[in-house]
Design a protein around this motif. Structure first.
Motif, PDB file in Angstrom:
ATOM      1  N   VAL A 190       0.867  -1.180   0.000  1.00  0.00           N
ATOM      2  CA  VAL A 190       0.000   0.000   0.000  1.00  0.00           C
ATOM      3  C   VAL A 190       0.904   1.230   0.000  1.00  0.00           C
ATOM      4  O   VAL A 190       1.890   1.278   0.739  1.00  0.00           O
ATOM      5  CB  VAL A 190      -0.926   0.022   1.235  1.00  0.00           C
ATOM      6  N   CYS A 208      -3.220   5.931  -0.214  1.00  0.00           N
ATOM      7  CA  CYS A 208      -4.161   5.450   0.816  1.00  0.00           C
ATOM      8  C   CYS A 208      -4.319   6.423   1.978  1.00  0.00           C
ATOM      9  O   CYS A 208      -5.377   6.468   2.619  1.00  0.00           O
ATOM     10  CB  CYS A 208      -3.688   4.093   1.346  1.00  0.00           C
ATOM     11  N   LYS A 252      -8.252   5.807   2.777  1.00  0.00           N
ATOM     12  CA  LYS A 252      -8.616   4.635   3.575  1.00  0.00           C
ATOM     13  C   LYS A 252     -10.025   4.111   3.281  1.00  0.00           C
ATOM     14  O   LYS A 252     -10.866   4.024   4.168  1.00  0.00           O
ATOM     15  CB  LYS A 252      -8.479   5.017   5.058  1.00  0.00           C
ATOM     16  N   TYR A 253     -10.243   3.781   2.041  1.00  0.00           N
ATOM     17  CA  TYR A 253     -11.555   3.288   1.619  1.00  0.00           C
ATOM     18  C   TYR A 253     -11.891   1.911   2.218  1.00  0.00           C
ATOM     19  O   TYR A 253     -13.045   1.601   2.460  1.00  0.00           O
ATOM     20  CB  TYR A 253     -11.620   3.209   0.095  1.00  0.00           C
ATOM     21  N   MET A 254     -10.863   1.075   2.333  1.00  0.00           N
ATOM     22  CA  MET A 254     -10.993  -0.248   2.957  1.00  0.00           C
ATOM     23  C   MET A 254     -11.725  -1.299   2.114  1.00  0.00           C
ATOM     24  O   MET A 254     -11.980  -2.397   2.604  1.00  0.00           O
ATOM     25  CB  MET A 254     -11.602  -0.165   4.360  1.00  0.00           C
ATOM     26  N   ASP A 255     -12.037  -0.992   0.874  1.00  0.00           N
ATOM     27  CA  ASP A 255     -12.586  -2.026  -0.016  1.00  0.00           C
ATOM     28  C   ASP A 255     -11.621  -3.214  -0.117  1.00  0.00           C
ATOM     29  O   ASP A 255     -12.040  -4.359  -0.275  1.00  0.00           O
ATOM     30  CB  ASP A 255     -12.793  -1.480  -1.437  1.00  0.00           C
ATOM     31  N   CYS A 256     -10.343  -2.908  -0.015  1.00  0.00           N
ATOM     32  CA  CYS A 256      -9.296  -3.923  -0.179  1.00  0.00           C
ATOM     33  C   CYS A 256      -9.405  -5.062   0.825  1.00  0.00           C
ATOM     34  O   CYS A 256      -9.174  -6.220   0.477  1.00  0.00           O
ATOM     35  CB  CYS A 256      -7.927  -3.251  -0.072  1.00  0.00           C
ATOM     36  N   LEU A 282      -3.793   1.849   5.603  1.00  0.00           N
ATOM     37  CA  LEU A 282      -3.565   0.428   5.841  1.00  0.00           C
ATOM     38  C   LEU A 282      -2.223   0.029   5.226  1.00  0.00           C
ATOM     39  O   LEU A 282      -1.710   0.709   4.347  1.00  0.00           O
ATOM     40  CB  LEU A 282      -4.657  -0.429   5.188  1.00  0.00           C
ATOM     41  N   CYS A 310      -9.110  -0.893  -5.079  1.00  0.00           N
ATOM     42  CA  CYS A 310      -8.861   0.401  -4.440  1.00  0.00           C
ATOM     43  C   CYS A 310      -9.239   1.561  -5.348  1.00  0.00           C
ATOM     44  O   CYS A 310      -8.683   1.704  -6.433  1.00  0.00           O
ATOM     45  CB  CYS A 310      -7.379   0.518  -4.055  1.00  0.00           C
ATOM     46  N   PRO A 311     -10.167   2.429  -4.907  1.00  0.00           N
ATOM     47  CA  PRO A 311     -10.640   3.525  -5.757  1.00  0.00           C
ATOM     48  C   PRO A 311      -9.569   4.567  -6.068  1.00  0.00           C
ATOM     49  O   PRO A 311      -9.721   5.334  -7.006  1.00  0.00           O
ATOM     50  CB  PRO A 311     -11.767   4.159  -4.924  1.00  0.00           C
ATOM     51  N   VAL A 312      -8.507   4.610  -5.271  1.00  0.00           N
ATOM     52  CA  VAL A 312      -7.470   5.628  -5.499  1.00  0.00           C
ATOM     53  C   VAL A 312      -6.131   5.008  -5.937  1.00  0.00           C
ATOM     54  O   VAL A 312      -5.090   5.650  -5.910  1.00  0.00           O
ATOM     55  CB  VAL A 312      -7.263   6.525  -4.254  1.00  0.00           C
ATOM     56  N   ALA A 333      -4.100   2.830  -4.651  1.00  0.00           N
ATOM     57  CA  ALA A 333      -3.065   2.877  -3.612  1.00  0.00           C
ATOM     58  C   ALA A 333      -2.357   1.543  -3.421  1.00  0.00           C
ATOM     59  O   ALA A 333      -1.473   1.440  -2.577  1.00  0.00           O
ATOM     60  CB  ALA A 333      -3.689   3.319  -2.293  1.00  0.00           C
ATOM     61  N   ILE A 334      -2.768   0.517  -4.172  1.00  0.00           N
ATOM     62  CA  ILE A 334      -2.143  -0.796  -4.022  1.00  0.00           C
ATOM     63  C   ILE A 334      -1.368  -1.128  -5.294  1.00  0.00           C
ATOM     64  O   ILE A 334      -1.901  -1.007  -6.403  1.00  0.00           O
ATOM     65  CB  ILE A 334      -3.199  -1.882  -3.751  1.00  0.00           C
TER      66      ILE A 334
HETATM   67 FE1  F3S Z   1      -6.390   2.295   1.271  1.00  0.00          FE
HETATM   68 FE2  F3S Z   1      -7.382   1.742  -1.080  1.00  0.00          FE
HETATM   69 FE3  F3S Z   1      -7.531  -0.031   0.804  1.00  0.00          FE
HETATM   70  S1  F3S Z   1      -7.505   3.697  -0.032  1.00  0.00           S
HETATM   71  S2  F3S Z   1      -7.687   1.181   2.648  1.00  0.00           S
HETATM   72  S3  F3S Z   1      -5.677   0.740  -0.091  1.00  0.00           S
HETATM   73  S4  F3S Z   1      -9.072   0.387  -0.706  1.00  0.00           S
END
Ligand code: F3S
Ligand code: SF4
Length: 105
Positions: free
Chosen positions: A4, A8, A12-16, A32, A49-51, A53-54
């Motif tokens: 990550v 993030c 911190k969307y947390m879909d992951c 995360l 992840c919508p942004v 970040a992974i």
């Molecule tokens: Fe962060 Fe994306 Fe997961 S914003 S919490 S890595 S869905």
């Protein structure tokens, strides 16, 4: 392994966490991380992840900054396996850069 990165932070969307088959996400206050020794490299979380970040660690910074950060904090932060209420202001931080220096915790 997957990692990550700074996108993030404060999003911190947390879909992951909902899709990881081995539950290897760990939760800090603002972001995360993935435990690199537990991640089985399935890649399922990356498109969730919508942004964006992974990423695979092959796309880390040249100094492996994010792999180091994921490794370090996965040891001390609590495991997270269920999505919680994401930050109400998460969209305000989606495009911001340099978030590690400004907000990391
Ligand atoms: Fe962060 Fe994306 Fe997961 S914003 S919490 S890595 S869905
Ligand atoms: Fe979990 Fe697979 Fe993502 Fe690794 S790549 S963190 S095993 S969902």
């Amino acid at each position: 392994t997957y990692i990550v990165v700074d996108a993030c932070i404060r999003c911190k969307y947390m879909d992951c966490v909902e899709v990881c088959p081995v539950d290897c996400f760990y939760e800090g206050e603002n972001m995360l991380v993935i435990h690199p020794d537990e991640c089985i490299d399935c890649g399922v979380c990356e498109p969730e992840c919508p942004v964006e970040a992974i990423k695979p660690d092959t796309e880390d910074d040249p100094d492996s900054k994010w792999l180091k950060l994921n490794t370090e904090y996965a040891k001390v932060w609590p495991n997270i396996t269920r999505m919680k209420e994401p930050p109400a202001d998460r969209e305000e931080f989606a495009q911001e850069t340099g978030k590690l220096e400004k907000y990391f915790s």
